[in-house]
Design a protein around this motif. Structure first.
Motif, PDB file in Angstrom:
ATOM      1  N   LEU A 108     -72.027 -57.753-125.633  1.00  0.00           N
ATOM      2  CA  LEU A 108     -72.370 -58.803-124.682  1.00  0.00           C
ATOM      3  C   LEU A 108     -71.176 -59.177-123.806  1.00  0.00           C
ATOM      4  CD1 LEU A 108     -74.601 -61.074-126.962  1.00  0.00           C
ATOM      5  CD2 LEU A 108     -75.351 -59.469-125.195  1.00  0.00           C
ATOM      6  N   ALA A 109     -69.982 -59.273-124.410  1.00  0.00           N
ATOM      7  CA  ALA A 109     -68.781 -59.579-123.622  1.00  0.00           C
ATOM      8  C   ALA A 109     -68.473 -58.433-122.662  1.00  0.00           C
ATOM      9  CB  ALA A 109     -67.598 -59.834-124.545  1.00  0.00           C
ATOM     10  N   GLY A 110     -68.620 -57.188-123.120  1.00  0.00           N
ATOM     11  CA  GLY A 110     -68.392 -56.034-122.260  1.00  0.00           C
ATOM     12  C   GLY A 110     -69.371 -55.995-121.092  1.00  0.00           C
ATOM     13  N   CYS A 111     -70.636 -56.318-121.365  1.00  0.00           N
ATOM     14  CA  CYS A 111     -71.638 -56.339-120.283  1.00  0.00           C
ATOM     15  C   CYS A 111     -71.314 -57.416-119.258  1.00  0.00           C
ATOM     16  CB  CYS A 111     -73.033 -56.555-120.861  1.00  0.00           C
ATOM     17  SG  CYS A 111     -73.671 -55.111-121.735  1.00  0.00           S
ATOM     18  N   ALA A 112     -70.869 -58.577-119.728  1.00  0.00           N
ATOM     19  CA  ALA A 112     -70.517 -59.661-118.801  1.00  0.00           C
ATOM     20  C   ALA A 112     -69.366 -59.229-117.897  1.00  0.00           C
ATOM     21  CB  ALA A 112     -70.152 -60.918-119.582  1.00  0.00           C
ATOM     22  N   LEU A 145     -69.257 -55.021-111.208  1.00  0.00           N
ATOM     23  CA  LEU A 145     -70.249 -54.703-110.164  1.00  0.00           C
ATOM     24  C   LEU A 145     -70.163 -55.702-109.017  1.00  0.00           C
ATOM     25  CD1 LEU A 145     -73.380 -53.711-112.302  1.00  0.00           C
ATOM     26  CD2 LEU A 145     -71.999 -52.227-110.853  1.00  0.00           C
ATOM     27  N   ALA A 146     -69.911 -56.972-109.368  1.00  0.00           N
ATOM     28  CA  ALA A 146     -69.774 -57.977-108.308  1.00  0.00           C
ATOM     29  C   ALA A 146     -68.566 -57.656-107.427  1.00  0.00           C
ATOM     30  CB  ALA A 146     -69.634 -59.361-108.935  1.00  0.00           C
ATOM     31  N   LEU A 147     -67.473 -57.204-108.059  1.00  0.00           N
ATOM     32  CA  LEU A 147     -66.294 -56.809-107.272  1.00  0.00           C
ATOM     33  C   LEU A 147     -66.615 -55.616-106.373  1.00  0.00           C
ATOM     34  CD1 LEU A 147     -63.454 -57.085-109.960  1.00  0.00           C
ATOM     35  CD2 LEU A 147     -63.856 -58.605-108.007  1.00  0.00           C
ATOM     36  N   ALA A 187     -63.717 -46.731-103.831  1.00  0.00           N
ATOM     37  CA  ALA A 187     -64.336 -45.509-104.338  1.00  0.00           C
ATOM     38  C   ALA A 187     -64.213 -45.389-105.854  1.00  0.00           C
ATOM     39  CB  ALA A 187     -63.690 -44.288-103.679  1.00  0.00           C
ATOM     40  N   TYR A 188     -63.341 -46.164-106.429  1.00  0.00           N
ATOM     41  CA  TYR A 188     -63.132 -46.095-107.881  1.00  0.00           C
ATOM     42  C   TYR A 188     -63.988 -47.117-108.643  1.00  0.00           C
ATOM     43  CZ  TYR A 188     -59.169 -43.306-106.460  1.00  0.00           C
ATOM     44  OH  TYR A 188     -58.393 -42.340-105.909  1.00  0.00           O
ATOM     45  N   TRP A 189     -65.064 -47.565-108.058  1.00  0.00           N
ATOM     46  CA  TRP A 189     -65.874 -48.626-108.684  1.00  0.00           C
ATOM     47  C   TRP A 189     -66.377 -48.242-110.090  1.00  0.00           C
ATOM     48  CZ3 TRP A 189     -70.918 -48.050-110.118  1.00  0.00           C
ATOM     49  CH2 TRP A 189     -71.632 -46.982-109.588  1.00  0.00           C
ATOM     50  N   LEU A 202     -63.561 -52.740-117.021  1.00  0.00           N
ATOM     51  CA  LEU A 202     -63.840 -54.145-117.320  1.00  0.00           C
ATOM     52  C   LEU A 202     -64.772 -54.273-118.517  1.00  0.00           C
ATOM     53  CD1 LEU A 202     -64.117 -55.701-113.741  1.00  0.00           C
ATOM     54  CD2 LEU A 202     -62.395 -56.166-115.488  1.00  0.00           C
ATOM     55  N   TYR A 203     -65.745 -53.347-118.629  1.00  0.00           N
ATOM     56  CA  TYR A 203     -66.620 -53.379-119.807  1.00  0.00           C
ATOM     57  C   TYR A 203     -65.783 -53.170-121.079  1.00  0.00           C
ATOM     58  CZ  TYR A 203     -69.964 -52.057-123.359  1.00  0.00           C
ATOM     59  OH  TYR A 203     -70.673 -51.988-124.532  1.00  0.00           O
TER      60      TYR A 203
END
Length: 197
Positions: free
Chosen positions: A10-14, A20-22, A30-32, A39-40
């Protein structure tokens, strides 16, 4: 399935959603995918570990319920045993005292908070009384074959007297605890009254 509901996931998904917002804000470039995955992973690493559930021990009142049922079984057994009048009288007094201690109400509620008291009653019901009576029945049979030995009813009467004394001590302890509780409440009310004056 367990991992999907875990704190780490759950913390990783948040944190991944933050990535994704970034990305949608145009900050990841390009490195999204690397940003979202990183971050996950960071979120999963900083999340607190799963805590194992605490053991679910039976409630003291449920132990008393089981003991009440066993006491009924003991009463049925004793109803089928023929005892001499003196021993039967001692046993009746003991059973009445135990019945009063085990009866639902404030006494058994107070007893439920005293593990040692529950142990004493459990030992009397499960071991001491049945063993005393059963030993008497078996010894009485041998006495009929080999007369002249000490009568087994004397031992039974002594055993029942000792068990009655132990149960009386338990009842006295519960009574003293309630008396102390009453005295404490009286002192509390007196102190509160003095504080107002």
């Amino acid at each position: 399935m367990v991992y999907l509901e875990s704190r780490k996931n759950l913390a990783g998904c948040a944190c991944g959603i933050a990535g994704l917002a970034l990305t949608f804000a145009g900050l990841a470039g390009a490195y999204w995918p690397v940003v979202v995955a990183g971050l996950y992973g960071a979120g999963a690493l900083i999340a607190p570990p799963e805590r194992p559930p605490a053991p679910d021990f039976p409630d003291p009142s449920s132990r008393l319920e089981a003991l009440r049922a066993d006491f009924g079984t003991l009463r049925d057994y004793l109803g089928r045993v023929e005892l001499p009048p003196a021993a039967a009288g001692h046993l009746a007094e003991l059973m009445e005292l135990l019945d009063g201690l085990l009866a639902p109400g404030w006494v058994s509620e107070a007893l439920a908070t005293d593990p040692e008291g529950v142990h004493v009653l459990s030992r009397a019901v499960h071991q001491d009384i049945p063993e005393s009576v059963d030993t008497f029945v078996r010894t009485r049979w041998w006495t009929r074959i080999a007369p002249g030995t000490e009568p087994p009813e004397r031992h039974l009467e002594r055993q029942l007297t000792l068990l009655h004394r132990e149960a009386e001590g338990l009842a006295a302890g519960l009574r003293e605890a309630e008396a102390r509780r009453q005295q404490t409440h009286t002192r509390y009310l007196e102190d509160r009254d003095r504080g107002r004056g």
